[in-house]
Design a protein around this motif. Structure first.
Motif, PDB file in Angstrom:
ATOM      1  N   TYR A  60      -9.876 -20.043  -8.574  1.00 36.24           N
ATOM      2  CA  TYR A  60     -10.706 -21.220  -8.840  1.00 36.24           C
ATOM      3  C   TYR A  60     -10.601 -22.257  -7.726  1.00 36.24           C
ATOM      4  O   TYR A  60     -11.601 -22.879  -7.373  1.00 36.24           O
ATOM      5  N   GLN A  61      -9.413 -22.443  -7.152  1.00 36.06           N
ATOM      6  CA  GLN A  61      -9.263 -23.405  -6.054  1.00 36.06           C
ATOM      7  C   GLN A  61     -10.051 -22.953  -4.823  1.00 36.06           C
ATOM      8  O   GLN A  61     -10.658 -23.776  -4.130  1.00 36.06           O
ATOM      9  N   GLU A  62     -10.077 -21.652  -4.565  1.00 34.40           N
ATOM     10  CA  GLU A  62     -10.897 -21.119  -3.474  1.00 34.40           C
ATOM     11  C   GLU A  62     -12.379 -21.327  -3.769  1.00 34.40           C
ATOM     12  O   GLU A  62     -13.165 -21.617  -2.861  1.00 34.40           O
ATOM     13  N   PHE A  63     -12.749 -21.185  -5.024  1.00 28.36           N
ATOM     14  CA  PHE A  63     -14.133 -21.440  -5.431  1.00 28.36           C
ATOM     15  C   PHE A  63     -14.526 -22.889  -5.142  1.00 28.36           C
ATOM     16  O   PHE A  63     -15.603 -23.151  -4.590  1.00 28.36           O
ATOM     17  N   LEU A  64     -13.650 -23.814  -5.489  1.00 28.23           N
ATOM     18  CA  LEU A  64     -13.939 -25.237  -5.229  1.00 28.23           C
ATOM     19  C   LEU A  64     -14.078 -25.502  -3.735  1.00 28.23           C
ATOM     20  O   LEU A  64     -14.966 -26.257  -3.316  1.00 28.23           O
ATOM     21  N   LYS A  65     -13.244 -24.857  -2.910  1.00 31.39           N
ATOM     22  CA  LYS A  65     -13.376 -24.987  -1.462  1.00 31.39           C
ATOM     23  C   LYS A  65     -14.709 -24.424  -0.989  1.00 31.39           C
ATOM     24  O   LYS A  65     -15.398 -25.001  -0.156  1.00 31.39           O
ATOM     25  N   TYR A  66     -15.082 -23.254  -1.533  1.00 28.54           N
ATOM     26  CA  TYR A  66     -16.349 -22.612  -1.200  1.00 28.54           C
ATOM     27  C   TYR A  66     -17.536 -23.523  -1.541  1.00 28.54           C
ATOM     28  O   TYR A  66     -18.503 -23.595  -0.806  1.00 28.54           O
ATOM     29  N   LYS A  67     -17.427 -24.232  -2.668  1.00 26.60           N
ATOM     30  CA  LYS A  67     -18.493 -25.140  -3.118  1.00 26.60           C
ATOM     31  C   LYS A  67     -18.402 -26.507  -2.450  1.00 26.60           C
ATOM     32  O   LYS A  67     -19.254 -27.359  -2.674  1.00 26.60           O
TER      33      LYS A  67
ATOM     34  N   GLU B 163      -9.117 -12.569 -25.977  1.00 25.55           N
ATOM     35  CA  GLU B 163      -9.186 -12.255 -24.539  1.00 25.55           C
ATOM     36  C   GLU B 163     -10.444 -12.839 -23.913  1.00 25.55           C
ATOM     37  O   GLU B 163     -11.440 -13.073 -24.592  1.00 25.55           O
ATOM     38  N   SER B 164     -10.383 -13.051 -22.605  1.00 25.18           N
ATOM     39  CA  SER B 164     -11.511 -13.551 -21.815  1.00 25.18           C
ATOM     40  C   SER B 164     -11.900 -12.526 -20.770  1.00 25.18           C
ATOM     41  O   SER B 164     -11.067 -11.746 -20.315  1.00 25.18           O
ATOM     42  N   ARG B 165     -13.151 -12.560 -20.382  1.00 28.84           N
ATOM     43  CA  ARG B 165     -13.651 -11.746 -19.276  1.00 28.84           C
ATOM     44  C   ARG B 165     -14.254 -12.694 -18.254  1.00 28.84           C
ATOM     45  O   ARG B 165     -14.380 -13.893 -18.493  1.00 28.84           O
ATOM     46  N   GLY B 166     -14.652 -12.173 -17.119  1.00 26.29           N
ATOM     47  CA  GLY B 166     -15.199 -13.016 -16.058  1.00 26.29           C
ATOM     48  C   GLY B 166     -14.061 -13.671 -15.306  1.00 26.29           C
ATOM     49  O   GLY B 166     -13.161 -12.994 -14.824  1.00 26.29           O
ATOM     50  N   GLY B 167     -14.099 -14.992 -15.225  1.00 29.82           N
ATOM     51  CA  GLY B 167     -13.062 -15.706 -14.486  1.00 29.82           C
ATOM     52  C   GLY B 167     -13.237 -15.532 -12.989  1.00 29.82           C
ATOM     53  O   GLY B 167     -12.264 -15.333 -12.263  1.00 29.82           O
ATOM     54  N   HIS B 168     -14.493 -15.612 -12.548  1.00 28.39           N
ATOM     55  CA  HIS B 168     -14.794 -15.475 -11.121  1.00 28.39           C
ATOM     56  C   HIS B 168     -16.189 -16.024 -10.836  1.00 28.39           C
ATOM     57  O   HIS B 168     -16.921 -16.379 -11.753  1.00 28.39           O
ATOM     58  N   ALA B 169     -16.523 -16.072  -9.558  1.00 28.72           N
ATOM     59  CA  ALA B 169     -17.866 -16.448  -9.104  1.00 28.72           C
ATOM     60  C   ALA B 169     -18.321 -15.394  -8.098  1.00 28.72           C
ATOM     61  O   ALA B 169     -17.521 -14.598  -7.599  1.00 28.72           O
TER      62      ALA B 169
ATOM     63  N   THR C  83     -27.028 -17.552 -11.362  1.00 28.39           N
ATOM     64  CA  THR C  83     -27.302 -17.494  -9.931  1.00 28.39           C
ATOM     65  C   THR C  83     -25.993 -17.476  -9.145  1.00 28.39           C
ATOM     66  O   THR C  83     -24.923 -17.759  -9.695  1.00 28.39           O
ATOM     67  N   PRO C  84     -26.039 -17.162  -7.869  1.00 30.63           N
ATOM     68  CA  PRO C  84     -24.819 -17.165  -7.048  1.00 30.63           C
ATOM     69  C   PRO C  84     -24.173 -18.554  -7.005  1.00 30.63           C
ATOM     70  O   PRO C  84     -24.842 -19.577  -7.193  1.00 30.63           O
ATOM     71  N   GLY C  85     -22.853 -18.562  -6.764  1.00 24.58           N
ATOM     72  CA  GLY C  85     -22.134 -19.818  -6.596  1.00 24.58           C
ATOM     73  C   GLY C  85     -21.781 -20.505  -7.899  1.00 24.58           C
ATOM     74  O   GLY C  85     -21.505 -21.704  -7.900  1.00 24.58           O
ATOM     75  N   ILE C  86     -21.785 -19.766  -9.003  1.00 23.25           N
ATOM     76  CA  ILE C  86     -21.439 -20.324 -10.310  1.00 23.25           C
ATOM     77  C   ILE C  86     -20.234 -19.559 -10.864  1.00 23.25           C
ATOM     78  O   ILE C  86     -20.251 -18.332 -10.944  1.00 23.25           O
ATOM     79  N   TRP C  87     -19.192 -20.308 -11.240  1.00 22.58           N
ATOM     80  CA  TRP C  87     -18.009 -19.715 -11.876  1.00 22.58           C
ATOM     81  C   TRP C  87     -18.361 -19.406 -13.329  1.00 22.58           C
ATOM     82  O   TRP C  87     -19.015 -20.199 -13.987  1.00 22.58           O
ATOM     83  N   ARG C  88     -17.949 -18.236 -13.806  1.00 24.59           N
ATOM     84  CA  ARG C  88     -18.270 -17.873 -15.176  1.00 24.59           C
ATOM     85  C   ARG C  88     -17.061 -17.305 -15.892  1.00 24.59           C
ATOM     86  O   ARG C  88     -16.260 -16.570 -15.304  1.00 24.59           O
ATOM     87  N   THR C  89     -16.945 -17.657 -17.179  1.00 29.79           N
ATOM     88  CA  THR C  89     -15.964 -17.036 -18.070  1.00 29.79           C
ATOM     89  C   THR C  89     -16.680 -16.665 -19.357  1.00 29.79           C
ATOM     90  O   THR C  89     -17.599 -17.363 -19.797  1.00 29.79           O
ATOM     91  N   LEU C  90     -16.260 -15.561 -19.943  1.00 33.28           N
ATOM     92  CA  LEU C  90     -16.819 -15.080 -21.206  1.00 33.28           C
ATOM     93  C   LEU C  90     -15.686 -15.072 -22.226  1.00 33.28           C
ATOM     94  O   LEU C  90     -14.635 -14.476 -21.968  1.00 33.28           O
ATOM     95  N   ASP C  91     -15.903 -15.731 -23.362  1.00 35.75           N
ATOM     96  CA  ASP C  91     -14.878 -15.900 -24.384  1.00 35.75           C
ATOM     97  C   ASP C  91     -15.469 -15.699 -25.774  1.00 35.75           C
ATOM     98  O   ASP C  91     -16.685 -15.580 -25.934  1.00 35.75           O
ATOM     99  N   ASP C  92     -14.586 -15.751 -26.762  1.00 36.23           N
ATOM    100  CA  ASP C  92     -14.976 -15.758 -28.180  1.00 36.23           C
ATOM    101  C   ASP C  92     -15.833 -14.556 -28.555  1.00 36.23           C
ATOM    102  O   ASP C  92     -16.836 -14.692 -29.268  1.00 36.23           O
ATOM    103  N   PHE C  93     -15.428 -13.371 -28.092  1.00 39.30           N
ATOM    104  CA  PHE C  93     -16.166 -12.153 -28.423  1.00 39.30           C
ATOM    105  C   PHE C  93     -16.012 -11.846 -29.908  1.00 39.30           C
ATOM    106  O   PHE C  93     -14.901 -11.828 -30.431  1.00 39.30           O
ATOM    107  N   SER C  94     -17.126 -11.612 -30.581  1.00 36.36           N
ATOM    108  CA  SER C  94     -17.071 -11.178 -31.970  1.00 36.36           C
ATOM    109  C   SER C  94     -16.653  -9.709 -32.015  1.00 36.36           C
ATOM    110  O   SER C  94     -16.729  -8.991 -31.010  1.00 36.36           O
ATOM    111  N   SER C  95     -16.229  -9.272 -33.169  1.00 33.54           N
ATOM    112  CA  SER C  95     -15.881  -7.866 -33.344  1.00 33.54           C
ATOM    113  C   SER C  95     -17.114  -7.007 -33.070  1.00 33.54           C
ATOM    114  O   SER C  95     -18.205  -7.297 -33.567  1.00 33.54           O
TER     115      SER C  95
END
Length: 135
Positions: A126-133, A47-53, A93-105
């Motif tokens: 993500y497309q809205e993020f690219l427009k924002y940037k 599973e992944s977490r984040g997936g936003h800016a 910092t603000p304006g950076i897309w982030r995803t968190l992956d590969d969580f260990s047990s």
């Protein structure tokens, strides 16, 4: 020189035979006023977490236990960070897309945030993020 999207901050590690201690003080170790703290844990394998800016929020992510990978993306450059030491934090910092992956047990991700929760600060598409940037 490669563009840096995030910055690893070394937090003070106080070694003690009874157990180590790390301190994170706002505006000293953490370069912003801490208004909120939360943690992510029990992330199922794959599973992944984040997936936003965020538009205005600063964050410091710390692997309190275990490890995980953080991918940062400014719309043109991507950079990965392995967090696996509880005395290191990743400043985002603000304006950076982030995803968190590969969580260990047993991994636990602590987030120190500069603002209270504000739904309008999030960009989830993500497309809205690219427009924002303006990419």
């Amino acid at each position: 020189m490669e563009k840096q999207l995030g910055k690893i901050i070394q937090l003070q590690k106080i070694a003690d035979r009874r157990g180590n201690l790390t301190v994170a003080e706002q505006l000293k170790d953490v370069p912003f006023e801490i208004k909120r703290a939360y943690w992510v844990y029990d992330v199922p394998g794959g599973e992944s977490r984040g997936g936003h800016a965020h538009k205005a929020l600063y964050q410091l992510l710390v692997a309190m236990s275990g490890s995980f990978t953080v991918t940062l993306d400014d719309g043109t450059t991507k950079q990965q960070f392995l967090l696996n030491h509880p005395w290191e934090g990743l400043l985002i910092t603000p304006g950076i897309w982030r995803t968190l992956d590969d969580f260990s047990s047993g991994a636990v991700c602590l987030c120190l945030a500069s603002e209270l929760y504000e739904p309008d600060d999030y960009i989830y598409d993500y497309q809205e993020f690219l427009k924002y940037k303006h990419v």
